[in-house]
Design an enzyme around this catalytic site. Structure first.
Site, PDB file in Angstrom:
ATOM      1  N   TYR A 158       0.834  -1.198   0.000  1.00 53.87           N
ATOM      2  CA  TYR A 158       0.000   0.000   0.000  1.00 53.87           C
ATOM      3  C   TYR A 158       0.872   1.252   0.000  1.00 53.87           C
ATOM      4  CZ  TYR A 158      -4.335   2.599   0.664  1.00 53.87           C
ATOM      5  OH  TYR A 158      -5.401   3.438   0.489  1.00 53.87           O
ATOM      6  N   LYS A 165      -3.726   8.343   3.327  1.00 48.66           N
ATOM      7  CA  LYS A 165      -5.049   8.014   3.866  1.00 48.66           C
ATOM      8  C   LYS A 165      -5.116   8.264   5.374  1.00 48.66           C
ATOM      9  CE  LYS A 165      -7.205   6.490   0.136  1.00 48.66           C
ATOM     10  NZ  LYS A 165      -8.411   7.132  -0.415  1.00 48.66           N
TER      11      LYS A 165
END
Length: 257
Positions: A158, A165
């Site tokens: 990720y 995020k």
């Protein structure tokens, strides 16, 4: 008896439509089916040929081009909502981007420009939309963005989007605190792996998706329709006491990390 889950008479914006696999598509469909009227935006002119055929499934909403990095286009989107309805009740921000060369590398190696671009499009654009939404929500409303469990834990591959995020989820809490006195609720939705176009840019995404299908408690992936249903609940009067939260819509996948 009043149906607290109904969105009859509610109006709002869904931003980030790209194709039939988009979370924005699932949200727009679910909101319309619950009785709301939506104004739907897409980010690039190239996406128009993919989004136009979806119009009927979303209740034939007006579609608008809106690149969130272009302040004039963002202003035009909210001005159009004001012209149509005089107010809005919800905004769904389903937009994220990072340059592949930065996304596929280690966080420690990401470029300044790449990180700044990802943060601007994926996080700060939500704040810009919230600022424009606030004066159009005199009686309150709900703002939504899309996060992922990689904001909370270090998820393999990720990479740079994890810190981005995390910033988005933090912004959600601060906006909830600031806008709560006006009755405006703010939520982050955290879907598990969903085979969207954006997800396909992640390195080894398919392995993560298979893990979700085999190891989540419900033994499946969440769908864009599942995300839309969660947004309907939170946008409705049934969710009026909730704000500032990150909601996992992932078949329980986050429990397995």
């Amino acid at each position: 008896m009043t149906n607290l889950f109904s969105l009859e008479g509610k109006v709002g914006i869904v931003a980030g439509l790209a194709n039939e696999n988009s979370i924005a598509f699932g949200c727009a469909k679910a909101l319309q089916q619950a009785g709301a009227e939506v104004l739907v935006s897409y980010g690039t002119s190239k996406a128009e040929r993919f989004v136009e055929p979806l119009r009927s499934e979303m209740g034939d909403p007006e579609l608008m081009l809106c690149d969130v990095q272009d302040d004039a286009q963002l202003d035009a989107l909210f001005e159009r909502a004001k012209q149509k309805w005089g107010r809005i009740d919800f905004v769904v921000h389903s937009i994220a981007f990072a340059p592949l060369e930065d996304l596929h590398g280690r966080v420690v190696d990401c470029s300044r420009d790449g990180f700044s671009l990802a943060m601007d499009i994926s996080c700060h654009s939500f704040i810009r939309m919230a600022k424009r939404a606030e004066p159009l929500m005199p009686e309150g409303g709900a703002l939504f963005n899309m996060s992922y469990y990689g904001a909370d834990k270090a998820v393999d591959n990720y990479n740079m989007m994890g810190p981005v995020k995390a910033a988005l989820e933090s912004a959600t809490r601060y906006l909830a605190a600031e806008l709560g006195p006006q009755g405006i609720r703010v939520h982050a939705i955290s879907p598990g792996p969903i085979r969207t176009r954006a997800a396909s840019g992640l390195k080894e995404f398919e392995a993560l998706a298979v893990d979700g299908e085999t190891r989540s408690p419900l033994r499946r992936l969440a769908t864009v329709q599942d995300v839309g249903s969660a947004v309907v609940y939170l946008a409705s009067d049934a969710g009026r006491a909730l704000t500032g939260l990150t909601h996992y819509v992932d078949a329980g996948h986050h429990l397995r990390f």
